[in-house]
Design an enzyme around this catalytic site. Structure first.
Site, PDB file in Angstrom:
ATOM      1  N   SER A  10      -3.139 -11.551  -4.364  1.00 30.76           N
ATOM      2  CA  SER A  10      -4.565 -11.599  -4.003  1.00 30.76           C
ATOM      3  C   SER A  10      -5.468 -11.098  -5.128  1.00 30.76           C
ATOM      4  CB  SER A  10      -4.795 -10.737  -2.758  1.00 30.76           C
ATOM      5  OG  SER A  10      -4.270  -9.437  -2.986  1.00 30.76           O
ATOM      6  N   GLY A  14      -3.093 -13.254  -9.708  1.00 29.65           N
ATOM      7  CA  GLY A  14      -2.421 -13.930  -8.585  1.00 29.65           C
ATOM      8  C   GLY A  14      -3.230 -15.115  -8.079  1.00 29.65           C
ATOM      9  N   TYR A 137      -0.887   4.585 -16.852  1.00 28.40           N
ATOM     10  CA  TYR A 137      -0.622   3.147 -16.667  1.00 28.40           C
ATOM     11  C   TYR A 137       0.387   2.663 -17.717  1.00 28.40           C
ATOM     12  CZ  TYR A 137      -2.099  -1.851 -16.704  1.00 28.40           C
ATOM     13  OH  TYR A 137      -2.155  -3.226 -16.663  1.00 28.40           O
TER      14      TYR A 137
HETATM   15  P1  NAP Z   1      -5.939  -6.887  -9.551  1.00 28.55           P
HETATM   16  O1  NAP Z   1      -6.920  -7.995  -9.550  1.00 28.55           O
HETATM   17  O2  NAP Z   1      -6.444  -5.489  -9.463  1.00 28.55           O
HETATM   18  O3  NAP Z   1      -4.907  -7.151  -8.376  1.00 28.55           O
HETATM   19  C1  NAP Z   1      -3.940  -6.191  -8.063  1.00 28.55           C
HETATM   20  C2  NAP Z   1      -3.019  -6.786  -7.046  1.00 28.55           C
HETATM   21  O4  NAP Z   1      -1.994  -5.843  -6.741  1.00 28.55           O
HETATM   22  C3  NAP Z   1      -3.720  -7.135  -5.728  1.00 28.55           C
HETATM   23  O5  NAP Z   1      -3.150  -8.316  -5.215  1.00 28.55           O
HETATM   24  C4  NAP Z   1      -3.368  -5.940  -4.848  1.00 28.55           C
HETATM   25  O6  NAP Z   1      -3.362  -6.260  -3.456  1.00 28.55           O
HETATM   26  C5  NAP Z   1      -1.945  -5.667  -5.331  1.00 28.55           C
HETATM   27  N1  NAP Z   1      -1.523  -4.300  -5.034  1.00 28.55           N
HETATM   28  C6  NAP Z   1      -2.046  -3.147  -5.552  1.00 28.55           C
HETATM   29  N2  NAP Z   1      -1.425  -2.088  -5.012  1.00 28.55           N
HETATM   30  C7  NAP Z   1      -0.496  -2.574  -4.146  1.00 28.55           C
HETATM   31  C8  NAP Z   1       0.442  -1.972  -3.271  1.00 28.55           C
HETATM   32  N3  NAP Z   1       0.585  -0.631  -3.196  1.00 28.55           N
HETATM   33  N4  NAP Z   1       1.215  -2.764  -2.506  1.00 28.55           N
HETATM   34  C9  NAP Z   1       1.088  -4.118  -2.573  1.00 28.55           C
HETATM   35  N5  NAP Z   1       0.234  -4.752  -3.378  1.00 28.55           N
HETATM   36  C10 NAP Z   1      -0.568  -3.988  -4.158  1.00 28.55           C
HETATM   37  O7  NAP Z   1      -5.029  -6.939 -10.848  1.00 28.55           O
HETATM   38  P2  NAP Z   1      -4.860  -8.118 -11.918  1.00 28.55           P
HETATM   39  O8  NAP Z   1      -5.915  -7.924 -12.940  1.00 28.55           O
HETATM   40  O9  NAP Z   1      -4.680  -9.424 -11.220  1.00 28.55           O
HETATM   41  O10 NAP Z   1      -3.486  -7.686 -12.602  1.00 28.55           O
HETATM   42  C11 NAP Z   1      -2.276  -8.365 -12.313  1.00 28.55           C
HETATM   43  C12 NAP Z   1      -1.210  -7.852 -13.280  1.00 28.55           C
HETATM   44  O11 NAP Z   1      -1.625  -8.126 -14.614  1.00 28.55           O
HETATM   45  C13 NAP Z   1      -1.007  -6.348 -13.197  1.00 28.55           C
HETATM   46  O12 NAP Z   1       0.365  -6.049 -13.274  1.00 28.55           O
HETATM   47  C14 NAP Z   1      -1.743  -5.806 -14.407  1.00 28.55           C
HETATM   48  O13 NAP Z   1      -1.200  -4.608 -14.856  1.00 28.55           O
HETATM   49  C15 NAP Z   1      -1.550  -6.948 -15.390  1.00 28.55           C
HETATM   50  N6  NAP Z   1      -2.562  -7.039 -16.450  1.00 28.55           N
HETATM   51  C16 NAP Z   1      -3.891  -7.159 -16.122  1.00 28.55           C
HETATM   52  C17 NAP Z   1      -4.830  -7.245 -17.152  1.00 28.55           C
HETATM   53  C18 NAP Z   1      -6.304  -7.361 -16.866  1.00 28.55           C
HETATM   54  O14 NAP Z   1      -7.101  -7.355 -17.828  1.00 28.55           O
HETATM   55  N7  NAP Z   1      -6.729  -7.488 -15.618  1.00 28.55           N
HETATM   56  C19 NAP Z   1      -4.410  -7.219 -18.497  1.00 28.55           C
HETATM   57  C20 NAP Z   1      -3.052  -7.130 -18.768  1.00 28.55           C
HETATM   58  C21 NAP Z   1      -2.134  -7.035 -17.740  1.00 28.55           C
HETATM   59  P3  NAP Z   1      -4.731  -6.126  -2.563  1.00 28.55           P
HETATM   60  O15 NAP Z   1      -5.619  -7.272  -2.998  1.00 28.55           O
HETATM   61  O16 NAP Z   1      -4.274  -6.290  -1.173  1.00 28.55           O
HETATM   62  O17 NAP Z   1      -5.295  -4.784  -2.900  1.00 28.55           O
END
Ligand code: NAP
Ligand code: GDP
Length: 323
Positions: A10, A14, A137
């Site tokens: 979500s 994702g 992190y």
């Molecule tokens: P995001 O938008 O904050 O989404 C986080 C996701 O993790 C949401 O679906 C959330 O579910 C889920 N989540 C968090 N805590 C959880 C828990 N305790 N149990 C089950 N689900 C949980 O993050 P994103 O930016 O898409 O990041 C996705 C991946 O990419 C991560 O591993 C992050 O470290 C990596 N990443 C991100 C970036 C960036 O710039 N954003 C850069 C490099 C790497 P809910 O929606 O239900 O809260």
């Protein structure tokens, strides 16, 4: 037939994978499940097990994490460390326990050593302490690579990881205090536009860019990243991580990024810097040579086009966007 479970289904990345799968990249023999925290709390072992027993995945794209921008990390490093250690250990252990052969997990370029030579490549993940601003992190993410090596060495599992650079796109977290720089600036401009012209002072409001604007970042559009993650899931066989990033030549300063956001938002009142705020890591320039060796012809969406799509999405979805 495969069942692909996307943890963090979500979130920003994702939702982008869901978009790409639904718009032509799905395969007939793949069933995709996009799980959120409502499907189970992955910091909890029993809840993680229940999720795996319910969906019976054959493949996992593991995105779920506590994620935040520089200021989110600065305010809660220990929580970032503990939550992400728990989530990652639970997901990889349950994947192994239930017989999942292939897991792709997500690291980040901000976990690389702070004192390093540039460009940074995949062999350098553990070469020195990460930047202090996001040590929690970073150390939790680094342990994914160690777990992957263990599951591979001791159990022959094909568990690997990707290293994306700064991601942005529709469905991002636009909360200014917690989120990343581009969604933060988009939201600030939206607000500055709303407040508009101030009759009293006879001025129009600029927006505020935190820090000096000098740090440099590579930005990847979430929908490009999604196409690459699907490729990794289907084609990439190494345990070693792979950097998923635009090239070094596409790195921009925060000041240049702010200028581009202002153009995409059609905002003409300029910006000021709040240099009392942290700059964070100066740069983390990543080398995408390994990706280019595998996919020499992959086309990234040009930054201004991807930014425009993101800004338009935010304006259209303002009421329901995370902010
Ligand atoms: P995001 O938008 O904050 O989404 C986080 C996701 O993790 C949401 O679906 C959330 O579910 C889920 N989540 C968090 N805590 C959880 C828990 N305790 N149990 C089950 N689900 C949980 O993050 P994103 O930016 O898409 O990041 C996705 C991946 O990419 C991560 O591993 C992050 O470290 C990596 N990443 C991100 C970036 C960036 O710039 N954003 C850069 C490099 C790497 P809910 O929606 O239900 O809260
Ligand atoms: P990082 O790449 O992991 O450091 O995380 P961010 O995406 O939060 O980017 C942080 C960089 O952008 C730092 O140099 C900040 O000073 C700068 N920045 C400027 N304005 C903002 C803002 O509104 N929000 C955030 N998060 N960072 C900002």
């Amino acid at each position: 037939n495969s069942v692909v479970l996307v943890t963090g289904g979500s979130g920003l990345v994702g939702k982008a994978i869901k978009y790409v799968v639904e718009n032509g990249s799905g395969c007939k023999n793949e069933k995709w499940v996009f799980a959120s925290s409502k499907d189970g709390d992955l910091t909890d072992r029993a809840s993680t097990e229940a999720m795996f027993l319910k969906y019976k995945p054959t493949h996992v794209i593991h995105l779920a994490a506590k994620v935040g921008g520089l200021f989110g990390n600065l305010s809660a490093n220990l929580e970032f460390l503990r939550k992400n250690l728990e989530i990652n250990d639970n997901v990889l252990f349950m994947a192994h326990k239930t017989g999942v052969q292939h897991v792709v997990s997500c690291l980040s370029t901000c976990i690389f050593p702070d004192k390093t030579s540039y460009p940074i490549n995949e062999t350098m993940v553990h070469n020195g302490p990460p930047h202090d601003s996001n040590y929690g992190y970073s150390y939790a993410k680094r342990m994914i690579d160690i777990l992957n090596r263990g599951y591979n060495r001791e159990h022959g599992r094909n568990y690997t990881s990707i290293i994306p650079t700064n991601v942005f796109g529709p469905d991002d977290n636009f909360n200014v205090q917690e989120g990343h720089v581009l969604p933060g600036l988009i939201h600030k401009i939206y607000k500055a536009k709303e407040e508009g012209y101030d009759l009293k002072s006879n001025t129009s409001k600029p927006f505020t860019v935190w820090g000096t604007g000098k740090p440099r970042r590579q930005f990847i559009y979430s929908r490009d990243l999604a196409r690459l993650i699907i490729w990794v899931l289907r084609e990439y066989k190494e345990t070693e991580p792979i950097i998923l990033s635009v090239g070094e030549e596409d790195e921009v300063s925060i000041k240049e990024a702010a200028e581009q956001v202002a153009i995409a938002m059609e905002f003409k009142n300029g910006f000021i810097f709040d240099t009392e705020k942290s700059d964070g890591q100066y740069k983390k320039t990543a080398d995408n040579a390994k990706l280019r060796k595998y996919l020499p012809d992959f086309k990234f969406t040009p930054f201004p086009i991807a930014l425009k799509e993101t800004c338009d999405w935010f304006v259209e979805n303002y009421e329901t966007a995370r902010k």
